[in-house]
Design a protein around this motif. Structure first.
Motif, mmCIF file in Angstrom:
data_model
loop_
_atom_site.group_PDB
_atom_site.id
_atom_site.type_symbol
_atom_site.label_atom_id
_atom_site.label_comp_id
_atom_site.label_asym_id
_atom_site.label_seq_id
_atom_site.Cartn_x
_atom_site.Cartn_y
_atom_site.Cartn_z
ATOM 1 N N ARG A 92 9.617 -20.350 4.643
ATOM 2 C CA ARG A 92 8.482 -20.200 3.722
ATOM 3 C C ARG A 92 7.898 -21.541 3.282
ATOM 4 N NH1 ARG A 92 9.900 -15.018 -0.077
ATOM 5 N NH2 ARG A 92 9.838 -13.461 1.569
ATOM 6 N N ASN A 148 11.719 -12.508 -5.792
ATOM 7 C CA ASN A 148 10.890 -11.433 -6.315
ATOM 8 C C ASN A 148 11.538 -10.065 -6.133
ATOM 9 O OD1 ASN A 148 8.608 -10.342 -7.552
ATOM 10 N ND2 ASN A 148 7.612 -9.977 -5.578
ATOM 11 N N ALA A 149 12.324 -9.917 -5.063
ATOM 12 C CA ALA A 149 13.019 -8.636 -4.869
ATOM 13 C C ALA A 149 13.921 -8.356 -6.074
ATOM 14 C CB ALA A 149 13.837 -8.674 -3.572
ATOM 15 N N ILE A 175 8.142 -4.233 2.775
ATOM 16 C CA ILE A 175 7.564 -5.574 2.833
ATOM 17 C C ILE A 175 8.079 -6.321 4.050
ATOM 18 C CG2 ILE A 175 7.263 -7.714 1.520
ATOM 19 C CD1 ILE A 175 6.321 -5.146 0.086
ATOM 20 N N PHE A 179 13.069 -4.872 2.355
ATOM 21 C CA PHE A 179 12.604 -4.584 0.991
ATOM 22 C C PHE A 179 11.617 -3.424 1.052
ATOM 23 C CE2 PHE A 179 9.913 -5.057 -2.744
ATOM 24 C CZ PHE A 179 10.819 -5.342 -3.747
ATOM 25 N N VAL A 220 1.824 -1.925 -6.086
ATOM 26 C CA VAL A 220 2.530 -2.804 -5.158
ATOM 27 C C VAL A 220 1.517 -3.393 -4.186
ATOM 28 C CG1 VAL A 220 4.363 -2.975 -3.444
ATOM 29 C CG2 VAL A 220 4.560 -1.308 -5.303
ATOM 30 N N HIS A 221 1.563 -4.706 -4.046
ATOM 31 C CA HIS A 221 0.724 -5.356 -3.043
ATOM 32 C C HIS A 221 1.219 -4.908 -1.673
ATOM 33 C CE1 HIS A 221 -1.035 -8.415 -0.515
ATOM 34 N NE2 HIS A 221 -1.678 -8.948 -1.539
ATOM 35 N N SER A 223 1.009 -6.185 1.086
ATOM 36 C CA SER A 223 1.564 -7.337 1.805
ATOM 37 C C SER A 223 1.209 -7.424 3.281
ATOM 38 C CB SER A 223 3.075 -7.421 1.630
ATOM 39 O OG SER A 223 3.338 -7.730 0.290
ATOM 40 N N ASP A 253 3.637 -5.391 -8.872
ATOM 41 C CA ASP A 253 4.339 -6.257 -7.911
ATOM 42 C C ASP A 253 3.291 -6.938 -7.048
ATOM 43 O OD1 ASP A 253 5.834 -7.525 -6.026
ATOM 44 O OD2 ASP A 253 6.724 -5.713 -5.162
ATOM 45 N N LEU A 254 2.963 -8.180 -7.430
ATOM 46 C CA LEU A 254 1.901 -8.914 -6.741
ATOM 47 C C LEU A 254 2.344 -9.489 -5.399
ATOM 48 C CD1 LEU A 254 0.458 -10.885 -9.747
ATOM 49 C CD2 LEU A 254 -0.897 -9.458 -8.224
ATOM 50 N N GLY A 255 3.650 -9.610 -5.217
ATOM 51 C CA GLY A 255 4.130 -10.221 -3.974
ATOM 52 C C GLY A 255 3.980 -11.721 -4.017
ATOM 53 N N SER A 287 6.628 -13.981 -6.189
ATOM 54 C CA SER A 287 7.574 -14.919 -5.574
ATOM 55 C C SER A 287 7.224 -16.353 -5.930
ATOM 56 C CB SER A 287 7.518 -14.812 -4.048
ATOM 57 O OG SER A 287 8.090 -13.626 -3.607
ATOM 58 N N ASP A 289 8.076 -18.792 -3.666
ATOM 59 C CA ASP A 289 7.948 -19.556 -2.412
ATOM 60 C C ASP A 289 6.932 -18.954 -1.444
ATOM 61 O OD1 ASP A 289 9.518 -17.340 -1.976
ATOM 62 O OD2 ASP A 289 11.064 -18.381 -0.824
ATOM 63 N N LYS A 290 6.006 -18.189 -1.970
ATOM 64 C CA LYS A 290 4.887 -17.757 -1.121
ATOM 65 C C LYS A 290 3.671 -18.600 -1.509
ATOM 66 C CE LYS A 290 6.641 -13.105 -0.148
ATOM 67 N NZ LYS A 290 6.433 -11.661 -0.452
ATOM 68 N N ALA A 297 12.135 -18.069 -5.731
ATOM 69 C CA ALA A 297 12.289 -17.649 -7.120
ATOM 70 C C ALA A 297 11.534 -16.345 -7.298
ATOM 71 C CB ALA A 297 11.716 -18.705 -8.075
HETATM 72 C C1 LIG Z 1 7.484 -10.743 -0.543
HETATM 73 C C2 LIG Z 1 7.402 -9.575 -1.433
HETATM 74 C C3 LIG Z 1 8.512 -9.169 -2.193
HETATM 75 C C4 LIG Z 1 9.840 -9.846 -2.067
HETATM 76 O O1 LIG Z 1 9.784 -11.132 -2.616
HETATM 77 P P1 LIG Z 1 10.976 -12.176 -2.341
HETATM 78 O O2 LIG Z 1 10.647 -13.346 -3.198
HETATM 79 O O3 LIG Z 1 10.972 -12.447 -0.890
HETATM 80 O O4 LIG Z 1 12.236 -11.502 -2.774
HETATM 81 C C5 LIG Z 1 8.361 -8.098 -3.032
HETATM 82 N N1 LIG Z 1 7.184 -7.451 -3.132
HETATM 83 C C6 LIG Z 1 6.093 -7.813 -2.441
HETATM 84 C C7 LIG Z 1 4.820 -7.044 -2.603
HETATM 85 C C8 LIG Z 1 6.159 -8.897 -1.553
HETATM 86 O O5 LIG Z 1 5.085 -9.269 -0.850
#
Ligand SMILES: *Cc1c(COP(=O)(O)O)cnc(C)c1O
Length: 463
Positions: A92, A148-149, A175, A179, A220-221, A223, A253-255, A287, A289-290, A297
C-alpha cells in the motif's frame, strides 16, 4: 537391515563440512546443528520405510538449500512500476520522509506514548492524534486502531451487538482479503438487514426496514467495483438525516479515507471524510494506508458519545495501534495540517505528478535502454479500492518481446529476472510488451530501475 543406514553420515561429519560451516555466517551454531539433526532424522525415517540413502554431497546441498530457504521470503523493499498507486500486495502507501523519521525517533527510545507529561501521570495514546483528526475533519472526537477492518468490527460490536444494522444490498460487499461486510456484521454480533436491490436502493427502503431492533444504518464504500447504468443509491447526507429523524445511528465505512478533492486531478469524486462528518454521520471509518497515504491504521471520527463507547470497549485494547504506526500517522497528518500533502505524501505526489514529468522520466529511461524500449501513453490507477474505474493519464516505458516464436517466453523471463533482481522491480505484461509505469516509481528509484532493466535484458540475451 543395518546396511541400509550405513550411508547416513554422522551429525559431526556433516557439521565439519565447509559448506555447512559457512552457514554459521547466516545462523547461530545451535540453529545449524538442529537443521542438520532434523534433516538426518528425516533421512533415517525415509530409509526406514525403504527409500535409498542419497550420496553425502547431495545431503549437504539439500541442507544448505533448506537453510537458505529459511530466510526466504523475506520482507524487503521493491520498485513498483505497475502503475497501481495503492497496491495492497506491494505494501500500500509508501511513507513520507518525515513519517519515517518520526517512527525512527520513537523506536529508538522511550516515549510519552501513554504518559501525560504535564500531570506526570498515566495518559492516553489517543491524545497524540485525536485533536489533529478533529481539526482536519471537523469531527468532535476520534480513535485510531490497528486497521480499518478492526475499526469497523469495533464500531459494530460496541454499538450494534444483538441489534439490527441496515445495509443496501449493493453495499453488502467483499472488499478483498476476506473482508466481507456480512461476515464482519456476523462477527460483531449484529444482524444484517439487507434492503433494496443490487443496483437500486432508495431512502424509503431504509425507512421501511427500521424497527425498534435497529441500531444503525450502515453505508459501505463499494471499493473494488462500480455498478454502472441503471443505478440508484442514497447520498450520505440523506441517510444521516433519516437516521437522525428515526433516532438510529448512521455509520459510514469510507474505506479509503480521502481528505482531498480527487476531481482536481481529473479523477472521479472519491467521498471525503469531511463530507461524511458534515453530513452528520455518527461515525466514519477509514484506513490510514490508502488515500490518506500513511501507515496501516484504522481511523474512526465522529460524535463524542459514540467514540467514547468505542474507547471504553474491551475490544479496543485488542486492536490498538502500536507506537510506531502512531508516530507515522501523526507525521502524515501534519502534512495535511501544513497544507503540503501534494509535495510530501508519496501517494499524493504520484496522483498529482503532471503527465509531462512522468513523460520526461520515461523518456530518460527508454533512452538509456536503447532500441528495445519506447514510450507509449497509458493509464495509472489509484488502487486500494479507491475511485474504481477512474484512471490517471500516464506514460509507460514499453519493452517489446524479442521477435520469434520464443519471444513471449523471453518476455516472461525478463519480467521474472526483474522481479528477482536487487532491488526487485515489478511491472506488467500486456500485448507482448513489458510495461513500466514511472508514476508509481519514486523519482529517487529511477536509476536503480534503469540498472535492473539493463542487467535483466542482458541476462535474457545470454540465456
Ligand atoms: C479497505 C477497506 C476496508 C479494510 O481496511 P483495512 O485498513 O485494510 O483493514 C474496509 N472497508 C472498506 C470499504 C475498504 O475499502
Amino acid at each position: 537391515m543395518e546396511n541400509r543406514f550405513r550411508g547416513l553420515p554422522s551429525v559431526d561429519r556433516v557439521l565439519s563440512d565447509d559448506r555447512i560451516r559457512d552457514l554459521r555466517n547466516l545462523y547461530s551454531e545451535g540453529l545449524v546443528t538442529s537443521l542438520v539433526r532434523n534433516y538426518l532424522d528425516e533421512l533415517r525415517h525415509l530409509i526406514g520405510v525403504g527409500k535409498g540413502c542419497p550420496p553425502f554431497d547431495s545431503i549437504v546441498e539439500t541442507m544448505v538449500a533448506n537453510a537458505q530457504a529459511l530466510r526466504r521470503p523475506n520482507l524487503r523493499p521493491l520498485i513498483n512500476a505497475t502503475g497501481v498507486i495503492i497496491h495492497t500486495n506491494l505494501g500500500r502507501a509508501p511513507l513520507s520522509r518525515e513519517a519515517v523519521e518520526a517512527m525512527n525517533l520513537v523506536a529508538r527510545s522511550y516515549s510519552n506514548l501513554e504518559f501525560d507529561l504535564q500531570a506526570g501521570d498515566r495518559g492516553s495514546r489517543h491524545a497524540h492524534v485525536e485533536n489533529i483528526l478533529c481539526q482536519l475533519t471537523g469531527a468532535e472526537a476520534a480513535i485510531v486502531v490497528n486497521n480499518n477492518a478492526s475499526a469497523v468490527l469495533l464500531g459494530l460490536t460496541a454499538l450494534a451487538r444483538r441489534k439490527e444494522v441496515i445495509v443496501s444490498r449493493g453495499q453488502a460487499v467483499e472488499i478483498g482479503g476476506g473482508f466481507r461486510i456480512p461476515e464482519v456484521l456476523r462477527q460483531s454480533g449484529a444482524k444484517l438487514v439487507e434492503v433494496g436491490t443490487t443496483n437500486r436502493t432508495y431512502l424509503a427502503d431504509y425507512e421501511q426496514a427500521v424497527t425498534e431492533r435497529t441500531a444503525a444504518l450502515l453505508r459501505v464504500h463499494s471499493s473494488n467495483f462500480r455498478v454502472v447504468g441503471f443505478t440508484q443509491s442514497v447520498a450520505i447526507g440523506e441517510l444521516a438525516a433519516l437516521a437522525n429523524r428515526l433516532n438510529v445511528l448512521c455509520l459510514d465505512d469510507l474505506g479509503s479515507g480521502c481528505l482531498l478533492d480527487t476531481t482536481t486531478f481529473g479523477l472521479d469524486h472519491e467521498p471525503t471524510v469531511q463530507e461524511s462528518v458534515a453530513a452528520g454521520v455518527g461515525l466514519a471509518f477509514f484506513s490510514g494506508d490508502k488515500l490518506l497515504g500513511g501507515p496501516q491504521a484504522g481511523i474512526v471520527v465522529g460524535k463524542k458519545d459514540l467514540v467514547d463507547k468505542l474507547k471504553r470497549h474491551p475490544l479496543a485494547r485488542a486492536v490498538r495501534l502500536d507506537k510506531l504506526s502512531l508516530a507515522a500517522l501523526v507525521a502524515t497528518l501534519f502534512h495535511y495540517l501544513k497544507g503540503e500533502p501534494l509535495d510530501k505524501v508519496p501517494v499524493w505526489r504520484m496522483i498529482s505528478m503532471p503527465v509531462a514529468e512522468v513523460d520526461r522520466r520515461a523518456r530518460d529511461l527508454a533512452q538509456a535502454l536503447g532500441e528495445v524500449a519506447e514510450v507509449v501513453p497509458g493509464e495509472s490507477v489509484v488502487g486500494g479500492g479507491s475511485i474504481p474505474g477512474s484512471t490517471i493519464e500516464t506514460r509507460l516505458v514499453a519493452i517489446r518481446a524479442p521477435s520469434g516464436e520464443r519471444g513471449p517466453a523471453r518476455l516472461q523471463e525478463l519480467a521474472r529476472r526483474l522481479r528477482t533482481s536487487e532491488p526487485p522491480c515489478v511491472g506488467r505484461i500486456e500485448h507482448d510488451r513489458l510495461l513500466l509505469d514511472l508514476r508509481t516509481v519514486l523519482p529517487e528509484e529511477d536509476a536503480a530501475l534503469g540498472a535492473a532493466v539493463k542487467s535483466s535484458l542482458a541476462g535474457v540475451a545470454r540465456s
